[in-house]
Scaffold this motif. Structure first.
Motif, short mmCIF file in Angstrom:
data_model
loop_
_atom_site.label_atom_id
_atom_site.label_comp_id
_atom_site.label_asym_id
_atom_site.label_seq_id
_atom_site.Cartn_x
_atom_site.Cartn_y
_atom_site.Cartn_z
N ALA A 53 -19.64 -7.55 -0.59
CA ALA A 53 -18.66 -8.14 0.65
C ALA A 53 -18.26 -7.17 1.45
N ASP A 100 -14.06 -10.37 2.16
CA ASP A 100 -15.07 -11.50 1.86
C ASP A 100 -16.32 -11.49 2.98
N GLN A 101 -17.41 -11.38 2.86
CA GLN A 101 -18.49 -11.21 3.80
C GLN A 101 -18.11 -10.59 5.34
N THR A 124 -11.21 -18.22 0.24
CA THR A 124 -12.63 -18.21 0.65
C THR A 124 -13.22 -19.49 0.04
N ALA A 142 -23.89 -12.94 -4.49
CA ALA A 142 -24.16 -11.64 -3.76
C ALA A 142 -25.31 -11.01 -4.87
#
Length: 337
Positions: A49, A218-219, A317, A328
């Protein structure tokens, strides 16, 4: 700066931090953090992340591509030496020398920070006692259990009495008993001694138990921030989860749930799991089960629970924490090919 941090000394102050790697891959995308001194702040997110990359920048191990940050009042780019003296860092992978004793590891760490003589020996003894390692302090670390090695890792990070301690996935690989012991140590360090701890974790329960405030990553972005209770309180009603029988059409199940006149809200599908929220979860389940059975969609199990951090993660998310972890892991495998 938020109202909660106004007038409070900040241990970490980051603005628009960015990290871009070769090929244009952005691991961190404009992160802002305001962490008051003397608190446990959690960075919660699945592997990949961007948590570890963010920590590497804040600990001066990686230069930011953009933005700025200070740790313990020192700029992470212009005052790297001062930052390093003000922080302790416990990485995911153990940094102990297994061919040396626990005490020798601590003494060497102290000497690196200029400690000598009585001060050096007193601090090593103090930490061995605090972490329950006094009786094994003169044993080679290669004879230690996983939990004992992890305690020594944290002790090494504390040897020079830092202002800010970075704990990157501190309990990964530990058994439940060792994990519980580590949690208690972290609580005591923050609550009894006033140490600032930045905790990165992909364990939902760990963040819920330890962090006074947390940010979900997240990301490469922070998608929401607050106390665990505040974040869960934003989700009204019960979380309803239906595990569909093998071979079921989850999309059809979702359509049927949507047709039930508001019995569930925030409906989503994760594999064969249908999730939603309801003001009265127990009352909503019978009607929904009947509608699914009428469509020949069978349900293997049903769970009704109060809001959790997993529900918070899904709200912000669009997918469950477990699904993000699996994505992931798949991406990591593909990169290795």
């Amino acid at each position: 700066m938020t109202a909660s941090t106004a007038g409070t000394r900040l241990a970490i102050d980051a603005s628009d931090l960015v990290k871009t790697y070769k090929g244009g891959v952005q691991a961190v995308r404009g992160v802002n953090l305001r962490i008051p001194a003397g608190t446990v702040f959690g960075l919660l997110g699945p592997n990949g992340a961007g948590k570890s990359t963010l920590v590497r920048m804040l600990t001066t191990l990686s230069a930011p591509t953009g933005g700025s940050a200070s740790v313990a009042g020192f700029d992470i780019v212009r005052q790297q030496k001062q930052v390093r003296r003000a922080i302790g860092c416990v990485a995911q992978n153990s940094g102990v020398d297994v061919q040396a004793t626990g005490r020798e590891n601590l003494l060497l760490q102290g000497r690196v920070y200029g400690m000598r003589g009585v001060e050096l020996n007193r601090r090593a003894d103090e930490l061995l006692l605090r972490f329950g390692l006094a009786e094994v302090g003169n044993r080679f670390v290669k004879t230690y259990s996983g939990g004992m090695k992890r305690k020594l890792d944290v002790a090494l990070g504390l040897m020079h009495s830092p202002q800010v301690l970075f704990l990157d996935e501190p309990t990964t690989g530990l058994d439940p008993e060792a994990r519980s012991e580590m949690w208690e140590q972290i609580r005591e360090l923050a609550w009894d001694q006033g140490l600032t701890i930045l905790l990165t974790t992909h364990y939902l329960e760990e963040a819920d138990q330890l962090a006074r405030n947390l940010a979900i990553v997240d990301q490469g972005r922070i998608v929401v921030e607050g106390t665990p209770d505040e974040l869960k309180a934003q989700l009204n009603g019960d979380a309803v989860s239906l595990e569909l029988a093998a071979g079921s059409d989850a999309d059809t199940a979702k359509s049927i749930a949507l047709e039930q006149g508001g019995v569930l809200s925030e409906i989503g599908v994760d594999g064969l799991t249908l999730r939603g929220r309801s003001a009265d979860g127990a009352g909503a389940v019978p009607a929904l089960l009947a509608a699914l059975e009428a469509a020949d969609i069978h349900v293997a199990s049903v769970t009704v629970a109060r809001p959790s951090l997993d529900d918070v993660y899904m709200r912000y998310t669009g997918r469950s924490f477990n699904a993000a972890e699996q994505a992931a892991a798949h991406a990591a495998k593909e990169e290795k090919k």
